[in-house]
Design an enzyme around this catalytic site. Structure first.
Site, PDB file in Angstrom:
ATOM      1  N   ASP A  58      -7.012   4.283  -4.813  1.00 46.35           N
ATOM      2  CA  ASP A  58      -7.697   4.158  -3.530  1.00 46.35           C
ATOM      3  C   ASP A  58      -8.379   5.499  -3.281  1.00 46.35           C
ATOM      4  OD1 ASP A  58      -7.674   4.048  -0.257  1.00 46.35           O
ATOM      5  OD2 ASP A  58      -7.637   2.029  -1.098  1.00 46.35           O
TER       6      ASP A  58
ATOM      7  N   LYS B 143       0.864  -1.186   0.000  1.00 43.82           N
ATOM      8  CA  LYS B 143       0.000   0.000   0.000  1.00 43.82           C
ATOM      9  C   LYS B 143       0.894   1.227   0.000  1.00 43.82           C
ATOM     10  CE  LYS B 143      -4.541   0.645   0.036  1.00 43.82           C
ATOM     11  NZ  LYS B 143      -5.493  -0.144  -0.765  1.00 43.82           N
TER      12      LYS B 143
END
Length: 526
Positions: A315, A275
Site C-alpha cells: 500500500d 489491513k
C-alpha cells in the site's frame, strides 16, 4: 475433536494459566496447589516435589491430574447426588455447595465453547443476563445497549458513532457504505437482519498491535507502532495491504480494512478483508534503515500471517522493495520458500505478471466501460487528471496514455505536475525513474518534463486546469466539497476512485447533485 474432553481442557488451561481453584471453591489459591482430604495427605506425601514439607497441607501435582480429578468430581457429584442425595467422593473434606458446582460447570461449559467442541450449553441464569433477542447489542459497564432500535441509518449507527468518535475516517467509511445499502435496511421483512449483519461487519474479528524496534544509521534505537486489523474471514483468509505512513493509526487501518471486505467480495474470489501497517515514515530514510525496519516489522507480524490465514500486500509506503525485505525475513524465520504469504513480490521470487499494474489498469478499464456504455464516447483525446504518483497513479496514467487520453496531472504530497497539453511517454518514464529508482519527489522533475510543477497544489485546486475525467489515486479525503465543485465547474463528466475513500462526504453530496456525472467508488474500481 474426538479426543477425551479433559485433554482439550488441559491444553487450554495450560495455555491460559487459569486458576482451577477459583472454579471449585470460593477461596483464592494458586493454580499449583490443591487442598487434599486428610485421609489422602499421607499417601500423597511421597509424591511431593523436592523441597516441600511432608506436613504441608497443599501438595503440588501435575496439571493433567488435577483437571482429571476436577472432571471426575463433577461427574461423581452429579451421579451420587441423584442416587443417595449425598456426596462422599474425593477432592474435598466436605461436599461442595450447589452454587459452587453450578459455577464450576458454567466455567467448564464456556471453556468447551471456546475450544469449539460443540457441546450443548444448558440454560444458566447469569448475574447480568443479556437479552438473546438483540445479538448485535454492545455491552458497556455491564449494561446491554442495542444498536438496532431505529430502522434509519442515523439511528442504528448511533452507538457505533459514540464508541468510535475518535476514529472519524472509520465512521465516514461505515456511513458511506450504509448509505449505499439503505434500500436493504428499509426492507420491511429483511431490514432488521441486514442491519444486524452490517453492524456485525463493522467490528474487526481481531486487532493486533505491536511495537517495531529498529536501529538507524547512527546506531540509535528507534521504535514505531505496528498493527494488523483482521476484519472479516467470512469468505476466506484475510487479504489487504500494509501501509507505512506517519498518519497511520488503528482508526485509519480499520477504515481501510472495512473497505477491503467489500472490494475483495466484489472480485468473486474467496477472500476476506484486512489491513495493516505502521506509523513509520520511509521518506528520507536510507536503504539500510528501511531494510532493518521491514525485517523488524515482519519479525513481529510473521506469527499472525499464513497463506491460509492472512495474506498481506503493499500500500502507501510499501512497494516491491519493502515486500521483498519482509518476504526475505519471513523466509528466514519460517524456513519455508514459495509460500504465498505476501502478494506483490518480485517475479524472481514468486511474483506474477502485471501485479504492480493491476490496480491502476483496472481503474481505467472499468472507467472505459462506463464511458462507452453511458456516454457513448471513448477516452481518445479526453483530458484526465490523475492525483498521486504511487503504484496506482503510475499505472493508471500509463493505461490512459495507451488508450489515447491526455493525462494533465500527477502529484505527490509536496505539489503537482501539470501537463496542459498532456503527458508524453517520455514524461511518464522520467516519473517512473524518479519514484521507483531514485525515490525522489516530483519537484526534481520541474526542468526535465514538459509539465509545470505547482508547489503545494493538487489537481483539484488549480482553477484553470480543464478536466473531463478525474482519477483520484493518492489518499483518503483528497477531494472535498470545494474540489468537487471546482471539477463540476470545469465540466468534469466522471470521477473514478483509484484510492481508498478519496472523496469526502461533503464532496460526494456535490457529485450527487449532478446525476449525469459518472461516479464509481474505489470498492468497485479496484
Amino acid at each position: 475433536r474426538g479426543a477425551p474432553p479433559f485433554r482439550s481442557i488441559v491444553l487450554l488451561l495450560a495455555t491460559l494459566n487459569l486458576r482451577l481453584s477459583s472454579i471449585v471453591t470460593r477461596r483464592r489459591r494458586p493454580l499449583t496447589h490443591l487442598t487434599l482430604p486428610a485421609r489422602r495427605r499421607q499417601d500423597a506425601s511421597a509424591s511431593t516435589i523436592q523441597g516441600s514439607s511432608p506436613d504441608r497441607p497443599h501438595k503440588v501435582f501435575g496439571l493433567r491430574a488435577r483437571v482429571r480429578e476436577l472432571c471426575n468430581f463433577a461427574m461423581n457429584y452429579q451421579s451420587e447426588k441423584k442416587s443417595n442425595g449425598k456426596y462422599s467422593g474425593p477432592m474435598r473434606t466436605r461436599a461442595p455447595s450447589k452454587t459452587m458446582v453450578e459455577r464450576g460447570s458454567r466455567v467448564l461449559l464456556i471453556i468447551f465453547v471456546f475450544i469449539n467442541l460443540q457441546m450443548p450449553i444448558p440454560t444458566v441464569k447469569a448475574r447480568n443476563p443479556i437479552s438473546t433477542t438483540t445479538p448485535m447489542s454492545t455491552v458497556r459497564n455491564g449494561n446491554p445497549q442495542s444498536c438496532t432500535n431505529s430502522p434509519k441509518v442515523n439511528g442504528f449507527l448511533d452507538d457505533l458513532r459514540s464508541k468510535y468518535q475518535h476514529q472519524p475516517v472509520f465512521i465516514q467509511a461505515v456511513e458511506e457504505m450504509a448509505l449505499s445499502l439503505q434500500p436493504l435496511f428499509d426492507d420491511p421483512v429483511e431490514g432488521e437482519f441486514y442491519r444486524k449483519a452490517f453492524l456485525y461487519l463493522t467490528e474487526p474479528e481481531r486487532m493486533i498491535s505491536f511495537h517495531v524496534p529498529w536501529m538507524d544509521d547512527e546506531g540509535n534505537l528507534r521504535v514505531n507502532r505496528g498493527w494488523r486489523v483482521e476484519f472479516s474471514s467470512a469468505l476466506g483468509p484475510y487479504k489487504g495491504g500494509l501501509r507505512f505512513h506517519p498518519t497511520v493509526d488503528d482508526g485509519i487501518l480499520k477504515f481501510l480494512g472495512f473497505e477491503q471486505i467489500f472490494k475483495n467480495a466484489l472480485t468473486g474470489l474467496p477472500l476476506g478483508g484486512g489491513k495493516g501497517g505502521s506509523d513509520f515514515d520511509p521518506k528520507e530514510k536510507s536503504e539500510a534503515e528501511i531494510r532493518r525496519f521491514c525485517e523488524s516489522f515482519m519479525t513481529q507480524l510473521c506469527r499472525y500471517v499464513d497463506a491460509a490465514t492472512d495474506v498481506p500486500a503493499g500500500d502507501i509506503g510499501v512497494g516491491g522493495r519493502e515486500i521483498g525485505y519482509m518476504y526475505g525475513q519471513y523466509k528466514r524465520l519460517s524456513n519455508k520458500h514459495g509460500e504465498g504469504v505476501l502478494t506483490g513480490k518480485g517475479k524472481l521470487y514468486g511474483g506474477i505478471e502485471l501485479r504492480p499494474e493491476a490496480t491502476g489498469f483496472g481503474t481505467v478499464l472499468i472507467a472505459q466501460h462506463a464511458i462507452e456504455d453511458k456516454l457513448n464516447r471513448s477516452f481518445e483525446g479526453s483530458r484526465c487528471a490523475v492525483s498521486g504518483s504511487g503504484n496506482v497513479a503510475q499505472y493508471a496514467a500509463k493505461m490512459l496514455l495507451d488508450v489515447g487520453a491526455k493525462v494533465v496531472s500527477m502529484s505527490d504530497s509536496s505539489g503537482c505536475l501539470v501537463f496542459k497539453d498532456g503527458m508524453t511517454e517520455d514524461d511518464w518514464d522520467k516519473i517512473i525513474e524518479a519514484k521507483q529508482v531514485k525515490r525522489a519527489r516530483l519537484c526534481v522533475l520541474d526542468d526535465s518534463v514538459s509539465g509545470e510543477y505547482v508547489p503545494g497544489g493538487t489537481a483539484w485546486s488549480i482553477p484553470d486546469l480543464q478536466v473531463e475525467f478525474a482519477f483520484p489515486c493518492a489518499t483518503q479525503n483528497e477531494i472535498d466539497a470545494k474540489g468537487a465543485s471546482l471539477l463540476m465547474k470545469q465540466g468534469c463528466m466522471g470521477v473514478f476512485e483509484g484510492a481508498n475513500l478519496p472523496v469526502t462526504a461533503e464532496g460526494q453530496e456535490v457529485l450527487r447533485k449532478h446525476p449525469k456525472v459518472l461516479y464509481i467508488p474505489g470498492k468497485a474500481t479496484k
